[in-house]
Scaffold this motif. Structure first.
Motif, PDB file in Angstrom:
ATOM      1  N   LEU A 217       0.822  -1.208   0.000  1.00 34.71           N
ATOM      2  CA  LEU A 217       0.000   0.000   0.000  1.00 34.71           C
ATOM      3  C   LEU A 217       0.859   1.262   0.000  1.00 34.71           C
ATOM      4  O   LEU A 217       0.546   2.240  -0.696  1.00 34.71           O
ATOM      5  N   GLU A 218       1.926   1.246   0.769  1.00 35.44           N
ATOM      6  CA  GLU A 218       2.829   2.398   0.779  1.00 35.44           C
ATOM      7  C   GLU A 218       3.559   2.534  -0.553  1.00 35.44           C
ATOM      8  O   GLU A 218       3.760   3.641  -1.065  1.00 35.44           O
ATOM      9  N   LYS A 219       3.952   1.402  -1.132  1.00 31.63           N
ATOM     10  CA  LYS A 219       4.612   1.437  -2.442  1.00 31.63           C
ATOM     11  C   LYS A 219       3.691   2.057  -3.490  1.00 31.63           C
ATOM     12  O   LYS A 219       4.116   2.899  -4.297  1.00 31.63           O
ATOM     13  N   GLU A 220       2.418   1.666  -3.480  1.00 33.74           N
ATOM     14  CA  GLU A 220       1.448   2.210  -4.428  1.00 33.74           C
ATOM     15  C   GLU A 220       1.220   3.698  -4.199  1.00 33.74           C
ATOM     16  O   GLU A 220       1.127   4.483  -5.154  1.00 33.74           O
ATOM     17  N   ARG A 221       1.118   4.096  -2.924  1.00 33.46           N
ATOM     18  CA  ARG A 221       0.889   5.512  -2.609  1.00 33.46           C
ATOM     19  C   ARG A 221       2.041   6.373  -3.114  1.00 33.46           C
ATOM     20  O   ARG A 221       1.821   7.433  -3.722  1.00 33.46           O
ATOM     21  N   LEU A 222       3.266   5.913  -2.886  1.00 37.24           N
ATOM     22  CA  LEU A 222       4.430   6.686  -3.300  1.00 37.24           C
ATOM     23  C   LEU A 222       4.594   6.692  -4.813  1.00 37.24           C
ATOM     24  O   LEU A 222       5.019   7.693  -5.401  1.00 37.24           O
TER      25      LEU A 222
ATOM     26  N   LEU B 239       7.440   8.678  -6.601  1.00 36.06           N
ATOM     27  CA  LEU B 239       8.539   8.455  -5.653  1.00 36.06           C
ATOM     28  C   LEU B 239       8.871   6.977  -5.535  1.00 36.06           C
ATOM     29  O   LEU B 239       8.000   6.120  -5.677  1.00 36.06           O
ATOM     30  N   SER B 240      10.128   6.701  -5.262  1.00 36.08           N
ATOM     31  CA  SER B 240      10.562   5.336  -4.973  1.00 36.08           C
ATOM     32  C   SER B 240      10.073   4.954  -3.587  1.00 36.08           C
ATOM     33  O   SER B 240       9.871   5.817  -2.722  1.00 36.08           O
ATOM     34  N   MET B 241       9.895   3.653  -3.352  1.00 37.14           N
ATOM     35  CA  MET B 241       9.498   3.217  -2.017  1.00 37.14           C
ATOM     36  C   MET B 241      10.642   3.357  -1.021  1.00 37.14           C
ATOM     37  O   MET B 241      10.421   3.351   0.183  1.00 37.14           O
ATOM     38  N   TRP B 242      11.874   3.475  -1.513  1.00 36.44           N
ATOM     39  CA  TRP B 242      13.029   3.593  -0.631  1.00 36.44           C
ATOM     40  C   TRP B 242      13.313   5.050  -0.327  1.00 36.44           C
ATOM     41  O   TRP B 242      14.270   5.647  -0.789  1.00 36.44           O
ATOM     42  N   THR B 243      12.408   5.636   0.418  1.00 36.27           N
ATOM     43  CA  THR B 243      12.497   7.030   0.818  1.00 36.27           C
ATOM     44  C   THR B 243      11.986   7.171   2.240  1.00 36.27           C
ATOM     45  O   THR B 243      11.152   6.369   2.691  1.00 36.27           O
ATOM     46  N   TRP B 244      12.456   8.191   2.933  1.00 38.01           N
ATOM     47  CA  TRP B 244      11.997   8.435   4.305  1.00 38.01           C
ATOM     48  C   TRP B 244      10.530   8.808   4.348  1.00 38.01           C
ATOM     49  O   TRP B 244       9.882   8.737   5.396  1.00 38.01           O
TER      50      TRP B 244
END
Length: 352
Positions: free
Chosen positions: A190-195, A200-205
């Motif tokens: 879900l966070e990956k989709e939101r970003l 944005l990449s999922m590898w972010t603060w």
């Protein structure tokens, strides 16, 4: 207003844990005995109420800050109890059985006042309430619940897409693994989709899941630094007990219920019939009306003090504490519940 004071009964659980710390011995299990010994008996003795509020009463209760303050106090209370617990375990001579009792008792309190209240506050719109929700989830190491429950569970409940919906005939011990790992994976997705929608990449603060993992690691490090590294296994233990309490509730809330898959390829909207309901008084009070779960899923923004009995919702045979105990004995649970589960609907139905 006097009738509203009944919700102070939710604080019997933290008070029982303080009693456990002070008296020790068999009293170390006080919160467990209260939650799963006394509360089920009271649920059986006290009449269940299907009464709903009038529109005037709803408006009155909605404007009364008393109901919110009860929730706001829960996270600070939990942290105070956690501090007393670690200090006592690390400094006060006691038998191992007392340590185990205190660990189970605190796990029960963190499940009820921590996760359950975080669930309620996680549906609120203000940043302050959402912050308190996350703080309540931190010491149980289940912060991803804030993401998955709101954006995953409420969307996919009572469908095969929801790891927190128990299948008919599924043993709770199998469900534990499927739900815990499934929800954790879902929160990352879900966070990956939101970003991704923001480019944005999922590898972010900015990825809340990354932040949540860091906060939880810092929490465990803080326990080790402040109370000794031997306390970290105890921190993990109270977390596990609280999480299993939550997942037992998840298990009974939607067991065997299914939404229809429409010709459009989407599932029908969530209705009161897709959640098990309980109007048993004691469970309602100590869990801040979580047991009126059908209305909660029908309108997730409705505050706990306003939740309604819904005639079309399936009813549990007893309150949540008693149902949770039954669920831990799968043959008993299925003997009681399988005959109550509505007939499985046709998977593909018309848009009518």
């Amino acid at each position: 207003m006097l009738k509203d004071l009944k919700y102070l009964s939710a604080y019997l659980l933290p008070l029982s844990f303080l009693l456990a710390l002070v008296l020790g011995g068999v009293w170390s299990w006080a919160s467990v005995i209260l939650a799963f010994g006394i509360f089920p008996i009271l649920d059986a003795l006290l009449p269940a109420s299907t009464e709903n509020l009038s529109p005037e009463k709803e408006a009155e209760k909605l404007s009364n800050r008393f109901f919110d303050i009860l929730l706001y106090l829960c996270a600070p209370i939990c942290y105070l109890l956690i501090g007393f617990y670690f200090y006592s375990i690390s400094n006060v001579p006691m038998e191992n059985i007392e340590k185990i009792g205190l660990t189970f008792s605190l796990g029960v309190v963190l499940g009820a006042l921590g996760i359950n209240v975080s669930h309620e506050l996680g549906h609120r719109a203000t940043k302050g309430e959402q912050f308190l929700a996350k703080m309540g989830l931190l010491p149980v190491l289940y912060m991803h619940f804030f993401i998955e429950h709101n954006r995953g569970h409420h969307k996919h409940v009572s469908t095969p897409l929801d790891p927190a919906t128990a299948k008919k005939g599924e043993w709770i011990y199998v469900f534990f693994f499927r739900s815990i790992f499934g929800q954790y994976r879902s929160a990352w997705m879900l966070e990956k989709e939101r970003l991704a929608k923001k480019g944005l990449s999922m590898w972010t603060w900015k990825n809340e899941m990354i932040r949540f993992q860091c906060y939880q690691i810092l929490y465990l490090l803080s326990v080790g630094v402040m109370f000794g590294w031997s306390m970290v296994p105890f921190a993990l233990s109270i977390s596990l007990i609280a999480v299993l309490l939550l997942e037992t509730i998840n298990y009974i809330e939607h067991y065997g219920l299914q939404r229809r898959l429409l010709e459009s390829g989407r599932y029908e909207r969530v209705l009161p019939k897709h959640s098990w309901n309980s109007d048993h008084e004691m469970g309602r009070i100590v869990l801040f009306e979580l047991t009126r779960h059908s209305d909660h899923h029908y309108l997730a923004s409705r505050k706990y003090q306003l939740l309604r009995h819904m005639d079309e919702s399936p009813q549990l045979p007893t309150g949540y504490p008693g149902s949770m105990l039954m669920a831990l004995v799968p043959p008993l649970w299925m003997w009681m519940m399988n005959k109550r589960v509505p007939q499985t609907p046709t998977l593909v139905a018309s848009m009518q």
